[in-house]
Scaffold this active site. Structure first.
Site, PDB file in Angstrom:
ATOM      1  N   GLY A  44       0.837  -1.194   0.000  1.00  0.00           N
ATOM      2  CA  GLY A  44       0.000   0.000   0.000  1.00  0.00           C
ATOM      3  C   GLY A  44       0.867   1.238   0.000  1.00  0.00           C
ATOM      4  CE  LYS A  59     -14.657  -8.617 -20.626  1.00  0.00           C
ATOM      5  NZ  LYS A  59     -15.902  -7.828 -20.584  1.00  0.00           N
ATOM      6  CB  SER A 100     -24.723  -5.304 -24.531  1.00  0.00           C
ATOM      7  OG  SER A 100     -23.668  -6.186 -24.158  1.00  0.00           O
ATOM      8  N   GLY A 101     -24.869  -8.057 -26.429  1.00  0.00           N
ATOM      9  CA  GLY A 101     -24.013  -8.694 -27.441  1.00  0.00           C
ATOM     10  C   GLY A 101     -22.585  -8.749 -26.936  1.00  0.00           C
ATOM     11  N   GLY A 102     -22.357  -8.234 -25.720  1.00  0.00           N
ATOM     12  CA  GLY A 102     -21.026  -8.303 -25.101  1.00  0.00           C
ATOM     13  C   GLY A 102     -20.877  -9.585 -24.298  1.00  0.00           C
ATOM     14  CB  VAL A 103     -17.807 -11.201 -22.954  1.00  0.00           C
ATOM     15  CG1 VAL A 103     -17.463 -12.400 -22.094  1.00  0.00           C
ATOM     16  CG2 VAL A 103     -17.111 -11.285 -24.293  1.00  0.00           C
ATOM     17  CG  ASP A 104     -18.809  -8.493 -18.933  1.00  0.00           C
ATOM     18  OD1 ASP A 104     -17.977  -9.366 -19.257  1.00  0.00           O
ATOM     19  OD2 ASP A 104     -18.501  -7.316 -18.691  1.00  0.00           O
ATOM     20  CB  SER A 105     -25.097  -8.840 -20.735  1.00  0.00           C
ATOM     21  OG  SER A 105     -24.660  -8.507 -22.025  1.00  0.00           O
ATOM     22  CB  THR A 106     -23.417 -13.109 -23.830  1.00  0.00           C
ATOM     23  OG1 THR A 106     -23.703 -11.971 -24.626  1.00  0.00           O
ATOM     24  CG2 THR A 106     -23.776 -14.380 -24.579  1.00  0.00           C
ATOM     25  CB  CYS A 142       5.320  -4.029   0.026  1.00  0.00           C
ATOM     26  SG  CYS A 142       6.173  -2.480  -0.242  1.00  0.00           S
TER      27      CYS A 142
HETATM   28  N1  LIG Z   1     -28.094  -2.925 -27.362  1.00  0.00           N
HETATM   29  C1  LIG Z   1     -28.390  -3.316 -26.121  1.00  0.00           C
HETATM   30  N2  LIG Z   1     -29.519  -4.023 -25.879  1.00  0.00           N
HETATM   31  C2  LIG Z   1     -29.852  -4.419 -24.637  1.00  0.00           C
HETATM   32  N3  LIG Z   1     -29.102  -4.160 -23.553  1.00  0.00           N
HETATM   33  C3  LIG Z   1     -27.966  -3.472 -23.726  1.00  0.00           C
HETATM   34  C4  LIG Z   1     -27.552  -3.012 -25.016  1.00  0.00           C
HETATM   35  N4  LIG Z   1     -26.376  -2.348 -24.866  1.00  0.00           N
HETATM   36  C5  LIG Z   1     -26.081  -2.386 -23.547  1.00  0.00           C
HETATM   37  N5  LIG Z   1     -27.027  -3.072 -22.860  1.00  0.00           N
HETATM   38  C6  LIG Z   1     -27.061  -3.367 -21.401  1.00  0.00           C
HETATM   39  O1  LIG Z   1     -26.255  -2.413 -20.743  1.00  0.00           O
HETATM   40  C7  LIG Z   1     -25.170  -3.078 -20.092  1.00  0.00           C
HETATM   41  C8  LIG Z   1     -23.935  -2.177 -20.096  1.00  0.00           C
HETATM   42  O2  LIG Z   1     -23.471  -1.982 -21.388  1.00  0.00           O
HETATM   43  P1  LIG Z   1     -21.912  -1.879 -21.650  1.00  0.00           P
HETATM   44  O3  LIG Z   1     -21.701  -1.795 -23.119  1.00  0.00           O
HETATM   45  O4  LIG Z   1     -21.353  -0.832 -20.771  1.00  0.00           O
HETATM   46  O5  LIG Z   1     -21.515  -3.340 -21.188  1.00  0.00           O
HETATM   47  P2  LIG Z   1     -20.384  -4.101 -20.374  1.00  0.00           P
HETATM   48  O6  LIG Z   1     -20.370  -3.638 -18.967  1.00  0.00           O
HETATM   49  O7  LIG Z   1     -19.130  -4.102 -21.171  1.00  0.00           O
HETATM   50  O8  LIG Z   1     -21.040  -5.585 -20.433  1.00  0.00           O
HETATM   51  P3  LIG Z   1     -21.258  -6.474 -21.709  1.00  0.00           P
HETATM   52  O9  LIG Z   1     -19.976  -7.284 -21.856  1.00  0.00           O
HETATM   53  O10 LIG Z   1     -22.434  -7.323 -21.375  1.00  0.00           O
HETATM   54  O11 LIG Z   1     -21.527  -5.564 -22.899  1.00  0.00           O
HETATM   55  C9  LIG Z   1     -24.995  -4.429 -20.789  1.00  0.00           C
HETATM   56  O12 LIG Z   1     -24.392  -5.421 -19.965  1.00  0.00           O
HETATM   57  C10 LIG Z   1     -26.457  -4.748 -21.097  1.00  0.00           C
HETATM   58  O13 LIG Z   1     -27.109  -5.273 -19.958  1.00  0.00           O
END
Ligand SMILES: Nc1ncnc2c1ncn2[C@@H]1O[C@H](COP(=O)(O)OP(=O)(O)OP(=O)(O)O)[C@@H](O)[C@H]1O
Length: 498
Positions: A60, A390, A236-242, A91
């Site tokens: 720290g 991640k 969103s089509g991103g990894v986390d929400s999927t 440390c």
């Molecule tokens: N086109 C969309 N349709 C529906 N929900 C969405 C869309 N874009 C974003 N979201 C919602 O908003 C959240 C935050 O979006 P952001 O792009 O910041 O994602 P993130 O934190 O990187 O997570 P992820 O990997 O799921 O995208 C997403 O996890 C999703 O729940």
């Protein structure tokens, strides 16, 4: 593996604000040992409730002499000694041990920063198992204070080139200390030391696997969501929400209801591509809402970036709101839960920079994820990824059969191409041009076999015009910039050199 078995092998990190603290957690997990990180000033009860086998006190930015120097709670030393918990101080954490157990820490004359060579001076306690006295290794140091007198029973087992104390051991009391940072790659033999410490000294067993995390989370979700409850998730089509949605779907089936919104700001063929993965590969129940006209008409003429974000956020909320109400009509009951893809870095507690006036920088990213569903729905949260980093989420995704190509997708911002078109997104055919350029750029990177080396690659539609030649004509048209960066975790980035 049973949850109990994981818990009985927990390595708990007490965080004193080092920029490397999260790295310790990750390094330990990479050895298949479960590790959690909590604030270094947590109460004794929050530590004992977790029942750790090993506790690591992080580094720290503080000096143990500072008036508000963070410290473990009263009763901590008695607790670890009574329970037989092994403690490693790194440390600042090491200096805390020295000071609190009766030794002395002084403002260092040597002040060691950066790469240093240390030498093993004593075979005691097993920290340097396999090494001989006189063996040297390069380590990463970053400290101003130094231990000048060790508490009784402690022995120096390694010294720096300048003669400073680099490592100590007190096997009888199960306390160990390192003045350097074994968790950073600049200490090339640091992982080996952590491995010895955990497996040979502390006798921890490696058994933490992502398959167990999945089973455990499914059990938790099944226990939490009642048989008549419904759950919603915005994809969103991103990894986390999927990955989060796929996991919840495995637990509760089609009582999960997902929504994907085409806001008119998506990439080339994005809607077809992600819906294909959701439906064909993952069998997720997803409603696709084409709201592009609604979003783009609200954005017409708006140039201020903050205003654009606000408009996009508001439109998302109104669409989620309508989705929730439609569901309620259809099901005859309000959905009770909301799935969010919150990750561990969002929830970890850590000390803020000194002088910030705060005790902790901890705020669960309240803006994270949807955060804008209708308040009167009083949705309870399901955050199945909240203990994962991640790369662990990607691994979980692989186990859940999310296609690898999907898991490796470069991140794409929620407000989409609106952040890649400075100014009015509806100007001329900016969106169409940007989509095509982005697609050509990404395909070229894929064909070149370098997509996975790049963390994020994208095109930006610049608000300036420049002279060019097309066919036999001079043109005066907008320029598009191409950018590609590398990053470990999205916190810092560097140019990608083509
Ligand atoms: N086109 C969309 N349709 C529906 N929900 C969405 C869309 N874009 C974003 N979201 C919602 O908003 C959240 C935050 O979006 P952001 O792009 O910041 O994602 P993130 O934190 O990187 O997570 P992820 O990997 O799921 O995208 C997403 O996890 C999703 O729940």
């Amino acid at each position: 593996m049973e949850a109990q078995a994981v818990k009985s092998n927990l390595v708990l990190i007490l965080d004193y604000g080092s920029q490397y603290t999260h790295l310790i957690t990750r390094r330990i997990r990479s050895l298949s040992v479960f590790s959690l990180c909590i604030s270094g000033t947590s109460s004794l009860k929050s530590i004992t409730d977790l029942n750790p086998s090993v506790i690591i006190l992080s580094g720290g930015p503080h000096s143990v002499h500072a008036q508000d120097a963070p410290c473990f709670p009263d009763g901590f030393v008695e607790y670890v000694e009574k329970t037989g918990i092994f403690v490693l101080g790194i440390c600042y954490g090491f200096q805390l041990i020295v000071q609190k157990l009766g030794g002395q820490v002084a403002i260092g004359e040597k002040q060691e920063y950066g790469r240093m060579t240390i030498e093993v001076v004593k075979d005691y306690g097993g920290l340097f198992k396999g090494k001989n006295i006189g063996d040297k290794q390069v380590v990463w140091m970053s400290h101003g204070d130094e231990a000048v007198k060790l508490p009784a029973g402690f022995e120096v087992v390694a010294r720096s080139e300048q003669g400073g104390v680099a490592a100590v051991a007190n096997p009888g009391r199960r306390f160990y200390g390192l003045q350097y940072h074994p968790e950073v790659t600049h200490s090339p033999e640091g992982m080996e030391l952590l491995r010895h410490f955990l497996f040979d000294i502390c006798d921890v067993s490696a058994g933490w696997k992502m398959e167990d995390v999945m089973e455990e989370e499914i059990k938790v979700i099944k226990g939490m969501v009642g048989p008549d409850d419904h759950v919603i998730c915005a994809l969103s089509g991103g990894v986390d929400s999927t990955v989060a949605a796929t996991l919840v779907h495995k637990a509760i089936g089609d009582r999960l209801h997902c929504i994907f919104v085409d806001n008119g700001l998506l990439r080339y063929k994005e809607q077809e591509r992600v819906m294909g993965t959701f439906e064909r590969d993952l069998h997720l129940p997803v409603t696709c809402v084409d709201a592009s006209v609604q979003f783009l008409s609200e954005l017409k003429g708006v140039t201020d970036p903050e205003k654009k974000r606000k408009i996009i956020g508001k439109e998302f909320i109104s669409i989620f709101d309508a989705f929730a109400h439609d569901l309620e009509k259809k099901l005859g009951t309000k959905p009770s839960y909301l799935v969010q893809g919150t990750l561990y870095p969002d929830v970890i507690e850590s000390c803020p920079p000194p002088g910030s006036g705060r005790t902790h920088s901890h705020t669960i990213k309240s803006h994270h994820n949807v955060g804008g569903l209708p308040k009167d729905m009083k949705l309870k949260l399901i955050e199945p990824l909240k203990l994962l980093f991640k790369d662990e989420v990607r691994e979980l995704g692989r186990i859940l059969d999310v296609p690898v190509a999907f898991l490796k997708r470069h991140p794409f911002p929620g407000p989409g191409l609106a952040v890649r078109i400075p100014g009015d997104v509806t100007q001329g055919n900016a969106l169409e041009i940007l989509r095509q350029v982005d697609e050509i750029f990404i395909q070229a990177i894929k064909e070149g076999g370098i997509y996975d080396e790049i963390w994020q690659a994208f095109a930006v539609f610049l608000p300036i015009k420049t002279t060019g030649v097309q066919g036999d004509q001079r043109t005066h048209s907008n320029a598009v910039a191409l950018r590609a960066v590398t990053s470990q975790d999205g916190m810092t980035a560097d140019w990608y050199y083509f």
